[in-house]
Design an enzyme around this catalytic site. Structure first.
Site, short mmCIF file in Angstrom:
data_model
loop_
_atom_site.label_atom_id
_atom_site.label_comp_id
_atom_site.label_asym_id
_atom_site.label_seq_id
_atom_site.Cartn_x
_atom_site.Cartn_y
_atom_site.Cartn_z
CB VAL A 11 -0.93 -0.01 1.24
CG1 VAL A 11 -1.74 1.28 1.31
CG2 VAL A 11 -1.84 -1.21 1.20
CG PHE A 152 -11.08 0.74 -2.15
CD1 PHE A 152 -11.80 -0.03 -1.25
CD2 PHE A 152 -11.14 2.12 -2.02
CE1 PHE A 152 -12.57 0.56 -0.26
CE2 PHE A 152 -11.91 2.72 -1.04
CZ PHE A 152 -12.62 1.94 -0.15
CG LEU A 153 -4.17 0.45 -4.25
CD1 LEU A 153 -2.73 0.72 -3.86
CD2 LEU A 153 -4.51 1.18 -5.54
CE LYS A 204 -9.20 -2.15 2.67
NZ LYS A 204 -8.76 -2.40 1.33
CG ASN A 208 -11.24 -5.83 1.53
OD1 ASN A 208 -11.42 -5.47 0.36
ND2 ASN A 208 -10.06 -5.74 2.12
CB ALA A 252 -16.91 -21.82 -7.41
CB CYS A 260 -6.79 -7.81 1.83
SG CYS A 260 -5.33 -6.93 1.29
CE LYS A 263 -4.67 -6.86 6.80
NZ LYS A 263 -5.37 -5.66 7.12
NE ARG A 328 1.50 -10.61 2.49
CZ ARG A 328 1.42 -9.28 2.50
NH1 ARG A 328 1.34 -8.65 3.66
NH2 ARG A 328 1.41 -8.59 1.39
C1 UGA Z 1 -8.43 -7.26 -2.21
C2 UGA Z 1 -9.50 -6.31 -2.78
O1 UGA Z 1 -9.95 -6.82 -4.05
C3 UGA Z 1 -8.95 -4.90 -2.97
O2 UGA Z 1 -10.00 -4.03 -3.41
C4 UGA Z 1 -8.42 -4.41 -1.62
O3 UGA Z 1 -7.84 -3.12 -1.72
C5 UGA Z 1 -7.35 -5.37 -1.12
O4 UGA Z 1 -7.93 -6.68 -0.99
C6 UGA Z 1 -6.87 -4.86 0.21
O5 UGA Z 1 -7.67 -4.80 1.16
O6 UGA Z 1 -5.72 -4.41 0.29
P1 UGA Z 1 -6.34 -8.60 -3.24
O7 UGA Z 1 -6.18 -9.21 -1.89
O8 UGA Z 1 -5.15 -8.07 -3.95
O9 UGA Z 1 -7.37 -7.36 -3.17
O10 UGA Z 1 -6.95 -9.72 -4.17
P2 UGA Z 1 -8.33 -10.04 -4.92
O11 UGA Z 1 -8.13 -9.93 -6.36
O12 UGA Z 1 -9.47 -9.31 -4.34
O13 UGA Z 1 -8.48 -11.59 -4.57
C7 UGA Z 1 -8.54 -12.04 -3.22
C8 UGA Z 1 -8.70 -13.53 -3.16
O14 UGA Z 1 -9.99 -13.92 -3.58
C9 UGA Z 1 -7.72 -14.31 -4.05
O15 UGA Z 1 -7.21 -15.40 -3.32
C10 UGA Z 1 -8.57 -14.80 -5.20
O16 UGA Z 1 -8.10 -16.00 -5.76
C11 UGA Z 1 -9.90 -14.99 -4.52
N1 UGA Z 1 -11.05 -14.92 -5.43
C12 UGA Z 1 -11.35 -13.76 -6.06
C13 UGA Z 1 -11.86 -16.04 -5.62
O17 UGA Z 1 -11.63 -17.12 -5.03
N2 UGA Z 1 -12.95 -15.95 -6.46
C14 UGA Z 1 -13.26 -14.80 -7.11
O18 UGA Z 1 -14.27 -14.79 -7.85
C15 UGA Z 1 -12.44 -13.68 -6.91
#
Ligand code: UGA
Length: 437
Positions: A11, A152-153, A204, A208, A252, A260, A263, A328
């Site tokens: 971040v 929200f990155l 926020k 999530n 799925a 993120c 936690k 992580r």
């Molecule tokens: C997530 C949020 O999408 C961001 O908006 C937020 O800023 C960030 O957390 C944070 O709080 O810092 P991120 O953890 O980088 O971002 O990853 P995501 O792309 O959201 O995926 C999270 C997890 O969900 C991954 O393990 C992914 O494989 C899983 N996922 C995602 C699924 O199992 N199914 C889906 O349809 C989408």
């Protein structure tokens, strides 16, 4: 404008580098001197597409600096707090790093006003606490004000998310402060949500938690699909076309990981509890996610004749999602531990992650490509949906294996095609008649 960003994790670094890209003069501060020395040489501690190029350009233009001293925040207009708020041993947000920064700020001898911008994901009320603390402890209490500006990155697309955000949320107790932060983002076309600090902090967590809920919901539907003979990908497609539902985050599979969602869902459950509220849905969301890896290992056992003792498993993908080297809370870690505990041997391949000793996992082999991981394997398990796997020559994979089981943890492949190639194929929730726990 001049800004300091404290914390050079995902971040902080993305925020600092991208603010400098917008034309501001930025100093990124971290107490880790080695990290700062490396950053001065242009060496990034994380992999994030596009970040290196922008960092180099901004440093060249003398708009981006690195320092291990908080003193360098003096004379700036803004100070972003972007340090980690990991889970403590039970799951609450551990605020010790935020508290340490606020404490150190209170000792700064400021001659100009400093707007403190909370980027770290913090429980509701933290900004108010920080401002009260600074006003009570600082010798220049009138200089400080604290506002919230959650991030929200997404890892892997963080630079693009910064430059093209769907919204920027700014929480402040005084509108003038929110407007000042808004000016920092001049040039970015987006919708601004200006609100109070508490609502901003909760936006926020709620965002999530909602996305995590969508994922666990579709994974529950996947469980029903397996029993009913339906295909969860078809169900998600049909649901997602309703704009009130939306097609995103309905994939799925092995569930969510990363730094993120796991936690933040837990932290919100505990915040609710501390406020005397039982957040039942979110507890179920976390429970469903936990169960998915166990479900996958049970499937693997069944597909391999009842146990994993001495079985060779090729594992595709270690990072928690494609496009990052972050492991992580990655589903791969739990899967590997469970497979090894049942006597299986794992050979893994990931395009970016080349070892897991940092996560305390030793005694496994790594291949140089997907085919190497499949070599002599009884089963291949796809854990992370990297593009490289989608493009793999599956006939070559099948030939390299000694068995024919393919467990597709992210539903990447077509079940009929896979069967046509001679695989015993199963996805997650694809109506292939799995009898699951
Ligand atoms: C997530 C949020 O999408 C961001 O908006 C937020 O800023 C960030 O957390 C944070 O709080 O810092 P991120 O953890 O980088 O971002 O990853 P995501 O792309 O959201 O995926 C999270 C997890 O969900 C991954 O393990 C992914 O494989 C899983 N996922 C995602 C699924 O199992 N199914 C889906 O349809 C989408």
């Amino acid at each position: 404008m001049r800004a300091a960003v404290v914390g050079t994790g995902y971040v902080g670094l993305v925020t600092g580098v991208c603010l400098s890209h917008l034309g501001h003069e930025v100093v990124c501060v971290d107490r880790d001197e080695k990290k700062i020395e490396n950053l001065k040489k242009g060496i990034l501690p994380i992999y994030e597409p596009g970040l290196q190029e922008i960092l180099e350009k901004c440093a060249e233009k003398e708009r981006l600096f690195f320092s291990s001293s908080l003193q360098s925040a003096g004379g700036k207009d803004f100070l972003f707090i972007a340090v980690g708020t990991p889970s403590d041993e039970i799951g609450r947000a551990d605020l010790s790093q935020v508290e340490a920064v606020v404490e150190a700020l209170s000792r700064l001898e400021l001659v100009e006003d400093l707007l403190v911008v909370m980027k770290s994901t913090v429980p509701v009320g933290t900004c108010i606490w920080a401002e009260t603390f600074l006003k009570e402890k600082s010798r220049r209490p009138e200089r400080f004000r604290v506002v919230s500006c959650p991030e929200f990155l997404r890892e892997g697309t963080a630079v693009d998310d910064f430059i093209h955000p769907e919204r920027i949320v700014i929480g402040a107790e005084q509108e003038g402060d929110a407007r000042k932060v808004q000016e920092l983002f001049a040039g970015i076309e987006t919708r601004f949500v200006l609100t109070d600090t508490r609502s901003s902090e909760l936006i926020k967590y709620a965002s999530n938690a909602f996305l995590a809920t969508k994922i666990s919901f579709i994974n529950e539907i996947a469980g029903i699909c397996e029993r009913a003979g339906a295909d969860v990908k078809e169900v998600a497609r049909g649901m997602g076309l309703d704009s009130r539902i939306g097609e995103k985050f309905l994939n799925a599979g092995l569930g969510y990981g990363g730094s993120c969602f796991p936690k933040d869902t837990l932290a919100l459950i505990y915040q609710a509890e501390d406020l005397g509220y039982d957040f039942r849905i979110l507890k179920a969301v976390a429970g469903v996610n936990e169960g998915l890896r166990k479900r996958a290992v049970q499937k693997l056992e069944r597909l391999l004749g009842g146990n994993l003792q001495g079985k060779k498993i090729g594992l595709w993908g270690l990072s928690f999602k494609p496009g990052t080297d972050d492991i992580r809370e990655a589903p791969s870690l739990t899967l590997i531990q469970k497979i090894k505990a049942r006597g299986g041997e794992v050979t893994a391949y990931d395009p970016l992650v080349k070892g897991l000793s940092a996560a305390g996992i030793d005694g496994m082999r790594y291949a140089d490509d997907p085919y190497g991981a499949a070599e002599g394997a009884d089963a291949v398990v796809l854990v992370t949906e990297w593009e490289e796997f989608r493009k793999a020559d599956l006939a070559r994979v099948k030939k390299a294996m000694s068995g024919n089981v393919f467990l597709d943890g992210r539903n990447v492949f077509d079940p009929l095609e896979m069967k046509g190639l001679g695989f015993v194929y199963e996805g997650m929730g694809r109506g292939t008649g799995g009898e699951m726990s």
